[in-house]
Design an enzyme around this catalytic site. Structure first.
Site, PDB file in Angstrom:
ATOM      1  N   TYR A  92      57.007  40.755  64.778  1.00 38.01           N
ATOM      2  CA  TYR A  92      57.630  41.876  64.077  1.00 38.01           C
ATOM      3  C   TYR A  92      58.717  41.366  63.129  1.00 38.01           C
ATOM      4  O   TYR A  92      58.859  41.853  62.018  1.00 38.01           O
ATOM      5  CB  TYR A  92      58.228  42.881  65.068  1.00 38.01           C
ATOM      6  N   PHE A 144      55.392  52.571  32.363  1.00 33.78           N
ATOM      7  CA  PHE A 144      54.233  52.498  33.237  1.00 33.78           C
ATOM      8  C   PHE A 144      54.313  53.695  34.183  1.00 33.78           C
ATOM      9  O   PHE A 144      55.399  54.104  34.585  1.00 33.78           O
ATOM     10  CB  PHE A 144      54.164  51.186  34.026  1.00 33.78           C
ATOM     11  N   THR A 145      53.155  54.233  34.549  1.00 30.95           N
ATOM     12  CA  THR A 145      53.097  55.507  35.288  1.00 30.95           C
ATOM     13  C   THR A 145      54.017  55.541  36.512  1.00 30.95           C
ATOM     14  O   THR A 145      54.926  56.372  36.586  1.00 30.95           O
ATOM     15  CB  THR A 145      51.647  55.771  35.733  1.00 30.95           C
ATOM     16  N   ASP A 233      59.363  44.075  35.241  1.00 28.35           N
ATOM     17  CA  ASP A 233      58.133  44.419  35.943  1.00 28.35           C
ATOM     18  C   ASP A 233      57.258  43.174  35.808  1.00 28.35           C
ATOM     19  O   ASP A 233      56.682  42.911  34.755  1.00 28.35           O
ATOM     20  CB  ASP A 233      57.467  45.644  35.311  1.00 28.35           C
ATOM     21  N   LYS A 276      47.942  42.276  41.400  1.00 31.25           N
ATOM     22  CA  LYS A 276      47.467  41.853  40.075  1.00 31.25           C
ATOM     23  C   LYS A 276      47.507  40.320  40.027  1.00 31.25           C
ATOM     24  O   LYS A 276      46.652  39.691  40.618  1.00 31.25           O
ATOM     25  CB  LYS A 276      48.333  42.480  38.977  1.00 31.25           C
ATOM     26  N   ARG A 400      43.470  55.876  29.674  1.00 32.04           N
ATOM     27  CA  ARG A 400      44.901  55.634  29.462  1.00 32.04           C
ATOM     28  C   ARG A 400      45.269  56.357  28.174  1.00 32.04           C
ATOM     29  O   ARG A 400      45.382  55.781  27.109  1.00 32.04           O
ATOM     30  CB  ARG A 400      45.202  54.124  29.368  1.00 32.04           C
ATOM     31  N   PHE A 467      46.509  61.806  36.607  1.00 31.71           N
ATOM     32  CA  PHE A 467      45.266  61.115  36.249  1.00 31.71           C
ATOM     33  C   PHE A 467      44.461  60.682  37.463  1.00 31.71           C
ATOM     34  O   PHE A 467      43.248  60.540  37.393  1.00 31.71           O
ATOM     35  CB  PHE A 467      45.563  59.903  35.350  1.00 31.71           C
TER      36      PHE A 467
HETATM   37  C1  LIG Z   1      50.014  48.272  39.127  1.00 37.07           C
HETATM   38  C2  LIG Z   1      51.269  48.281  38.419  1.00 37.07           C
HETATM   39  C3  LIG Z   1      52.452  48.734  39.033  1.00 37.07           C
HETATM   40  C4  LIG Z   1      52.471  49.372  40.399  1.00 37.07           C
HETATM   41  O1  LIG Z   1      52.040  48.523  41.396  1.00 37.07           O
HETATM   42  P1  LIG Z   1      51.192  49.028  42.651  1.00 37.07           P
HETATM   43  O2  LIG Z   1      50.976  47.785  43.445  1.00 37.07           O
HETATM   44  O3  LIG Z   1      49.920  49.636  42.145  1.00 37.07           O
HETATM   45  O4  LIG Z   1      52.018  50.022  43.393  1.00 37.07           O
HETATM   46  C5  LIG Z   1      53.617  48.635  38.304  1.00 37.07           C
HETATM   47  N1  LIG Z   1      53.645  48.159  37.058  1.00 37.07           N
HETATM   48  C6  LIG Z   1      52.538  47.733  36.433  1.00 37.07           C
HETATM   49  C7  LIG Z   1      52.625  47.189  35.055  1.00 37.07           C
HETATM   50  C8  LIG Z   1      51.315  47.780  37.089  1.00 37.07           C
HETATM   51  O5  LIG Z   1      50.222  47.374  36.447  1.00 37.07           O
END
Ligand SMILES: *Cc1c(COP(=O)(O)O)cnc(C)c1O
Length: 475
Positions: A92, A144-145, A233, A276, A400, A467
């Site tokens: 843990y 970004f969303t 980011d 990513k 998008r 979306f």
């Molecule tokens: C995917 C993404 C996020 C969010 O990450 P998640 O792992 O999907 O929560 C933030 N910023 C960018 C540019 C992304 O492509």
């Protein structure tokens, strides 16, 4: 390896001596295990799409032939990563995999503190909560969303400070992710309070477009003069590093890993989606250099994510991510990763299909407005194009455009982004060149099809991040 960053399509008949002398590059891996995928009939696809409300997010993955919805969590892990899963220390507290991850992040991103989270938005949530106060302004190089959602949820107003070229899908600018320093300075001078500037590497919503090292350095200098930190980011910062290596003077001899470290050094922390660049199916983190801020973040992470040494991840997942980071910064990997995206983009460009240029790092973006000249944005051109692509060949893409942009919080009206795009996102190490050929042929067929649809009508709209779950009907 081909020294050109733009791989030439193979499969064409090479007749001239010059073409024969061309030396191709190929992926720096071979395939050890396969996952069958299903070819469907047009009737099956029509039924599946209508059941999914013309939203590709609502399709069952089983009904998809080539899945280019996203590169998020869809990477193929290496045998070394899979081996790492067996070494999960599921204690843990204080799992050794946490320390491996901390070491990998320090070595390649260079930040002092690591706070693991279940994925990127977990990190965005915590960062927004600890830094933003109601009435703040957060400038960023395009939104970004999920990032903007968390900033607004914490009470901030987001202001876009990206260069104008980013909003022009035809501008060939090499670093369309760059911050417009004049725009940023205006915000820094006029806003009541700016808790931090959000700098996204390879800007997703602009078409996977990179930020130059020069610009990152200048943003840091400007922000430092105003006493404002820069938070990155870092989701696709390694891909950004590759573009700097290929395009920015003075960096061609440096490795991706060296470039990444320098880039991060111009920022004070980052949010990261490990799904990513980091080559894993789930995971993320928040990095900070400031001790007091890191304490605050560790306080919150236990409320929302999990203990500060796992943050919602299993030990084995942290191990896979630590190893994924090591693999992700290898030049050979990045050459093949970005090279495959450029290969698909090159095929489409050669056929005259309108795409965002330059080709991005993780995806090729189709300019939906130019597929359907005259279709009003209220009829959702990009959503329509994603639907048509699925119907044609079972290729799943993502909207998008106006659907992703959502509504203005104050007025309740749609945000109308200049860019109305469909994203063909390439998962890492998953598909072959033959898959890319099939995708390109399908896109060309849709583009050249003379019978154009009228568009879609939204019949169900969720309140947040619409979306993902909105439903549509054909007009
Ligand atoms: C995917 C993404 C996020 C969010 O990450 P998640 O792992 O999907 O929560 C933030 N910023 C960018 C540019 C992304 O492509």
């Amino acid at each position: 390896m081909n020294s050109s960053p733009h791989p030439t399509p193979s499969g064409s008949v090479r007749t001239t001596g010059q073409q024969l002398r061309r030396r191709s590059w190929a992926e720096p891996w071979k395939i050890k295990m396969v996952e069958p995928i299903k070819v469907t009939t047009p009737q099956q696809r029509e039924a599946a799409l209508s059941a999914a409300g013309y939203n590709t997010f609502l399709l069952r993955s089983e009904d998809v032939y080539i899945d280019l919805l996203t590169d998020s969590g869809t990477s193929a892990m290496s045998d070394w990563q899979w081996a790492g899963l067996m070494l999960g220390d599921e204690a843990y507290a204080g799992s050794k995999n946490y320390y491996h991850l901390e070491e990998a992040v320090r070595r390649h991103y260079g930040y002092k503190h690591l706070i693991p989270t279940h994925q990127g938005r977990g990190a965005e949530h915590i960062l927004s909560q600890i830094m933003i106060r109601p009435g703040d302004t957060v400038p960023g190089n395009m939104y970004f969303t999920t990032t903007r959602y968390h900033q607004e949820h914490a009470g901030a107003q987001f202001v876009d400070v990206i260069i104008d070229e980013a909003h022009d899908p035809a501008s060939p600018h090499a670093f369309k992710g760059d911050v417009d320093l004049a725009k940023l300075e205006r915000v820094l001078k006029s806003a009541k309070r700016v808790p931090y500037v959000c700098l996204a590497a390879t800007v997703n919503m602009a078409g996977g477009q990179p930020v130059s090292m020069r610009n990152a350095r200048a943003v840091k200098e400007l922000c430092a003069r105003h006493g404002v930190p820069v938070m990155m980011d870092a989701t696709r910062a390694v891909e950004n590093a590759w573009f700097i290596k290929c395009r920015e003077p003075g960096y061609s001899e440096k490795s991706c890993a060296q470039i990444l470290l320098e880039f991060c050094s111009y920022t004070d922390g980052c949010t990261m989606s490990g799904k990513k660049d980091a080559l894993v199916n789930i995971g993320g983190w928040l990095s900070l250099n400031d001790d007091a801020l890191a304490d605050k973040a560790r306080n919150l992470v236990v409320v929302y994510e999990g203990l500060h040494t796992y943050g919602g991840m299993a030990g084995r997942d942290m191990e896979a991510m630590a190893r994924g980071i090591e693999e992700s910064v290898q030049d050979d990997h990045m050459r093949a990763r970005v090279g495959q995206v450029e290969y698909l983009g090159g095929l489409l460009q050669a056929s005259g299909v309108p795409v965002v240029v330059p080709i991005g790092g993780h995806a090729v973006y189709l300019d939906a407005r130019r597929f359907y000249p005259g279709m009003p944005q209220d009829n959702f051109p990009a959503q329509t194009l994603a639907a048509e692509l699925y119907l044609d060949g079972g290729v799943r893409a993502m909207e998008r455009g106006v659907v992703s942009a959502g509504r203005d919080k104050a007025t309740g009206r749609h945000h109308y982004p200049k860019l109305e795009l469909v994203r063909l996102t390439i998962p890492r190490r998953v598909y072959t060149q033959a898959h890319m050929d099939v995708v390109a042929e399908s896109v060309v067929a849709v583009y050249e099809n003379p019978s154009k649809p009228k568009g879609l009508r939204m019949v169900y709209e969720p309140e947040y991040l619409r979306f993902f779950q909105a439903r549509f009907e054909l007009l």
